[in-house]
Design an enzyme around this catalytic site. Sequence first.
Site, PDB file in Angstrom:
ATOM      1  N   HIS A 267     -10.040  75.676 -82.481  1.00  0.00           N
ATOM      2  CA  HIS A 267      -9.938  76.928 -81.731  1.00  0.00           C
ATOM      3  C   HIS A 267      -8.909  76.860 -80.617  1.00  0.00           C
ATOM      4  CE1 HIS A 267     -13.037  75.011 -78.978  1.00  0.00           C
ATOM      5  NE2 HIS A 267     -12.265  75.578 -78.054  1.00  0.00           N
TER       6      HIS A 267
ATOM      7  N   ARG B  19      -8.845  82.758 -71.338  1.00  0.00           N
ATOM      8  CA  ARG B  19      -9.718  83.430 -70.370  1.00  0.00           C
ATOM      9  C   ARG B  19      -9.501  84.939 -70.464  1.00  0.00           C
ATOM     10  NH1 ARG B  19      -7.741  78.780 -68.012  1.00  0.00           N
ATOM     11  NH2 ARG B  19      -9.283  77.372 -67.090  1.00  0.00           N
TER      12      ARG B  19
ATOM     13  N   GLU C  18     -11.447  81.470 -79.015  1.00  0.00           N
ATOM     14  CA  GLU C  18     -12.500  81.402 -78.013  1.00  0.00           C
ATOM     15  C   GLU C  18     -12.072  82.216 -76.800  1.00  0.00           C
ATOM     16  OE1 GLU C  18     -14.554  77.561 -76.716  1.00  0.00           O
ATOM     17  OE2 GLU C  18     -13.324  77.996 -74.971  1.00  0.00           O
TER      18      GLU C  18
ATOM     19  N   ASN D 230     -15.563  84.425 -67.200  1.00  0.00           N
ATOM     20  CA  ASN D 230     -16.233  83.985 -65.986  1.00  0.00           C
ATOM     21  C   ASN D 230     -16.956  85.176 -65.375  1.00  0.00           C
ATOM     22  OD1 ASN D 230     -15.331  81.154 -65.758  1.00  0.00           O
ATOM     23  ND2 ASN D 230     -13.300  82.082 -65.685  1.00  0.00           N
TER      24      ASN D 230
ATOM     25  N   ARG E 113       5.416  79.657 -66.420  1.00  0.00           N
ATOM     26  CA  ARG E 113       5.501  79.786 -67.875  1.00  0.00           C
ATOM     27  C   ARG E 113       4.922  78.542 -68.544  1.00  0.00           C
ATOM     28  NH1 ARG E 113       9.399  83.168 -70.090  1.00  0.00           N
ATOM     29  NH2 ARG E 113      10.227  81.577 -71.487  1.00  0.00           N
TER      30      ARG E 113
ATOM     31  N   HIS F  63       2.009  82.355 -76.952  1.00  0.00           N
ATOM     32  CA  HIS F  63       1.310  83.413 -77.688  1.00  0.00           C
ATOM     33  C   HIS F  63       0.350  82.815 -78.703  1.00  0.00           C
ATOM     34  CE1 HIS F  63       5.026  82.589 -80.159  1.00  0.00           C
ATOM     35  NE2 HIS F  63       4.118  82.529 -81.116  1.00  0.00           N
TER      36      HIS F  63
ATOM     37  N   GLN G 139      15.440  89.903 -84.372  1.00  0.00           N
ATOM     38  CA  GLN G 139      14.475  89.452 -85.386  1.00  0.00           C
ATOM     39  C   GLN G 139      13.620  90.636 -85.833  1.00  0.00           C
ATOM     40  OE1 GLN G 139      13.033  85.891 -82.959  1.00  0.00           O
ATOM     41  NE2 GLN G 139      13.127  84.987 -84.995  1.00  0.00           N
TER      42      GLN G 139
ATOM     43  N   HIS H  45      -1.316  80.598 -85.729  1.00  0.00           N
ATOM     44  CA  HIS H  45      -0.931  79.517 -84.818  1.00  0.00           C
ATOM     45  C   HIS H  45      -1.043  79.910 -83.355  1.00  0.00           C
ATOM     46  CE1 HIS H  45       3.203  81.448 -85.073  1.00  0.00           C
ATOM     47  NE2 HIS H  45       3.149  81.205 -83.782  1.00  0.00           N
TER      48      HIS H  45
ATOM     49  N   GLU I 297       2.209  75.532 -82.567  1.00  0.00           N
ATOM     50  CA  GLU I 297       3.661  75.655 -82.512  1.00  0.00           C
ATOM     51  C   GLU I 297       4.149  75.118 -81.164  1.00  0.00           C
ATOM     52  OE1 GLU I 297       7.206  79.061 -82.549  1.00  0.00           O
ATOM     53  OE2 GLU I 297       5.095  79.657 -82.427  1.00  0.00           O
TER      54      GLU I 297
ATOM     55  N   HIS J  87      -7.130  75.969 -73.568  1.00  0.00           N
ATOM     56  CA  HIS J  87      -6.925  74.751 -74.344  1.00  0.00           C
ATOM     57  C   HIS J  87      -6.857  75.072 -75.834  1.00  0.00           C
ATOM     58  CE1 HIS J  87     -11.386  75.237 -73.977  1.00  0.00           C
ATOM     59  NE2 HIS J  87     -11.337  74.999 -75.282  1.00  0.00           N
TER      60      HIS J  87
ATOM     61  N   GLU K  69      -9.374  70.035 -76.412  1.00  0.00           N
ATOM     62  CA  GLU K  69     -10.790  69.677 -76.490  1.00  0.00           C
ATOM     63  C   GLU K  69     -11.041  68.916 -77.783  1.00  0.00           C
ATOM     64  OE1 GLU K  69     -15.131  71.837 -75.808  1.00  0.00           O
ATOM     65  OE2 GLU K  69     -13.428  73.043 -76.475  1.00  0.00           O
TER      66      GLU K  69
END
Length: 326
Positions: free
Chosen positions: A12, A16, A72, A76, A96, A100, A131, A168, A233, A265, A315
């Site tokens: 995953h 947030r 996920e 909070n 930065r 994405h 693109q 990804h 990626e 994460h 994780e």
Amino acid sequence: MPTIDSSFVVNHTCLRIKDPKVSLPFYTENFGLKLISVFPFPDKKFTLYMLGYENDAEVASKNWAEREGVLELCHNHGVEDDDSYELNNGNGTEDRGFGHICISVDNIEVAERTLLAKGVKFQKKLSDGRQKNIAFALDPNGYWIELIEHGQGKTATLSSPSTYKFNHTMIRVKDAEKSLDFYKKVLGLKVLATSVHEGAKFTLYFLGYEHDPEYKENSETGESKAIKEGLIELTHNWGTESDPEFKGYHNGNSTEGGAKQGFGHTCVSCKDPARFCKEINDEFGEENIDWSVKWNQGGMKEIAFIRDPDGYSIEIIAHDLFKNGN
């Protein structure tokens, strides 16, 4: 190298969010993700919402932690009522880092028209820029969602979320050589594809688990890569590794210098994470590994968090984590 058996998956990506009443319907109604598990932690004052695609019975039968391509969303408690609360989408002029998440679809032109009709905002539409085969939607918290096309089951007039994949997660890295060493040698991922952009001076590396001993790295192109889930990626902007003025990327979790959090994460899941963590220490030396949480030693048990060379957290969990609730 630590033992990488066939159970290993990139499980995953954690983001947030400010308000689950806004974010959950955004992902389920617009992108067809299913809410597969909810884990409230009232004592720690947060709730985790696990979303994924359940497009076949085999996937649907697995515990959330055994799957690839889970999103996920971490809420909070109380931030939804705080007008000053802001999240970092990773793409601003400062702080930065995270770039994405990406969803691959059957027909990208129809998918884009459908999302626009539903009021979804876009950072980049297909018609924008050079693109023409990718687009970037924006979620309620400002996170970028890349859209690419895998083309499977494509029809001229329809786009079916039953074909969509959480393909990804993109993060920027300072030194490609160091990052590739970490993800390949420590975590056991393989480079599935590499895309070099000489004009814009950046390179993209797509990594994932492939357990066929005969698998050849950099063998994926087009649809074969787009149909996968749970890839990472790595984006390397040329020169950052040797630029003394470059301060590095924000890992999504630090609040140093007033930075805002956002991305949390990525996650590796396997059948025996305790052994995996021990083998990492045995192979590389515990003093050489950046553990933010060592196995089973944090406030939440039976997990670990390891940091990559840029400070991003990964994780490490077992397939049966929270199988019967938290």
